[in-house]
Scaffold this active site. Structure first.
Site, PDB file in Angstrom:
ATOM      1  CE  LYS A 165      -3.780  -2.470   2.259  1.00 33.16           C
ATOM      2  NZ  LYS A 165      -4.535  -2.801   3.467  1.00 33.16           N
ATOM      3  CG  ASP A 170      -9.408  -0.401   5.244  1.00 37.73           C
ATOM      4  OD1 ASP A 170      -9.179  -0.783   4.087  1.00 37.73           O
ATOM      5  OD2 ASP A 170      -8.667  -0.627   6.214  1.00 37.73           O
ATOM      6  CD  GLN A 204      -3.287  -4.569   6.497  1.00 32.65           C
ATOM      7  OE1 GLN A 204      -3.449  -3.483   5.923  1.00 32.65           O
ATOM      8  NE2 GLN A 204      -3.693  -5.696   5.955  1.00 32.65           N
TER       9      GLN A 204
END
Ligand code: GUN
Length: 297
Positions: A52, A119, A96
């Protein structure tokens, strides 16, 4: 049969984003800034987060990686989340997953400001998605939609069977494909570990989306001739042939299933590369919203 080339589509979309960002910069706009919090040192999470960060650099975004020890308290993690919520220079951020067992993922997801939740995991964004309101869509389902769109795959009136009801993939993609939109307007069946007679259901799928995490689970006898098969599963297994000593296996037995499909995604190189594109698209959107907010203040 067409193999859906997620890597190629992702490359094209990243290049497009790079051009869009260059235009924003020419007009005096700022670079989008994505932050990621990584707790502990899980190998797979390290790989995903560094991919990412690398993608951010490539497209010209700013990125900040915050590494926290697995031994910190949940309170300390929530303080770090709050710092990012309040930092005007951060447009969007992610924590994460999976988090080490000592943490409540739900508490942490709910602490992220919905405006910065690129997200799309916050209940506000998931609720807005349900209502077809503007929202940050979760990266993997959003990536699947983009692949269906890129390959101009007809979805309206089709029977879409989703295998797996995770909060990250199965549940949201089933909602998205049932929406009155393109891609969408499917008749969706969401199946899971308690589903009776799964094979009889998957055999009826025009579009089969598999997000289970059980390698080679879907065999050719479970798939209708001409189906579109989207494989979201990734299981990492040891391999002597690869550079890092592992390789990825999907949830679909590719070689035998591919022969029955009209379209199929491979693993790796199918859905995976698209998730990062989706995350960066959400971040551009967040950056535009943040710029508007700053102009109004
Ligand atoms: N772990 C697996 N997929 C994801 C994702 O899309 N976002 C985050 N934050 N963690 C993940």
């Amino acid at each position: 049969m067409t193999i859906i080339d997620g890597k190629k589509v992702a490359e094209e979309l990243l290049e497009k984003m790079k051009r869009e960002l260059a235009q924003i910069r020419e007009r005096g706009g700022r670079r989008p800034h994505l932050a990621a919090i990584l707790v502990g040192n899980d190998g797979a999470s390290e790989t995903y987060v560094s991919a990412k960060v690398k993608a951010c650099e490539r497209v010209g975004f700013k990125s900040t990686l915050i590494r926290l020890s697995e031994t910190i308290s949940e309170k300390n993690l929530l303080e770090n989340v709050d710092l990012l919520n309040r930092d005007p220079d951060i447009d969007g951020f992610i924590v994460q997953l999976p988090l080490p067992k000592a943490f409540s993922e739900r508490n942490v997801m709910e602490a992220i400001s919905p405006e910065k939740d690129v997200d799309g995991f916050h209940p506000v964004n998931l609720g807005r998605m349900m209502l077809n309101l503007p929202a940050y869509l979760p990266a993997t389902p959003y990536g699947i939609l983009q692949l269906l769109e890129y390959y101009k795959i007809e979805t309206s009136g089709k029977h879409c069977v989703v295998v797996g009801r995770s909060h990250i993939v199965g549940s949201p993609v089933s909602v998205l494909l049932a929406r009155n939109a393109y891609p969408g307007n499917c008749t969706v069946t969401l199946t899971h570990s308690k589903t009776a007679n799964l094979k009889a259901i998957t055999q009826q799928a025009d579009i089969l989306i598999v997000a289970l995490g059980k390698m080679n689970f879907i065999t050719s006898d479970m798939v209708k001739q001409g189906a579109v098969v989207i494989d979201v599963g990734i299981t990492r297994i040891p391999s002597g042939q690869s550079k890092n000593g592992t390789r990825l296996i999907g949830d679909v037995k590719f070689d035998e299933v591919a022969q029955r499909c009209s379209f199929i995604t491979p693993v790796p190189g199918g859905v995976g590369p698209m998730t990062i594109v989706s995350l960066l698209m959400n971040t551009i959107k967040a950056s535009k919203m943040n710029t508007l907010k700053a102009a109004k203040a």
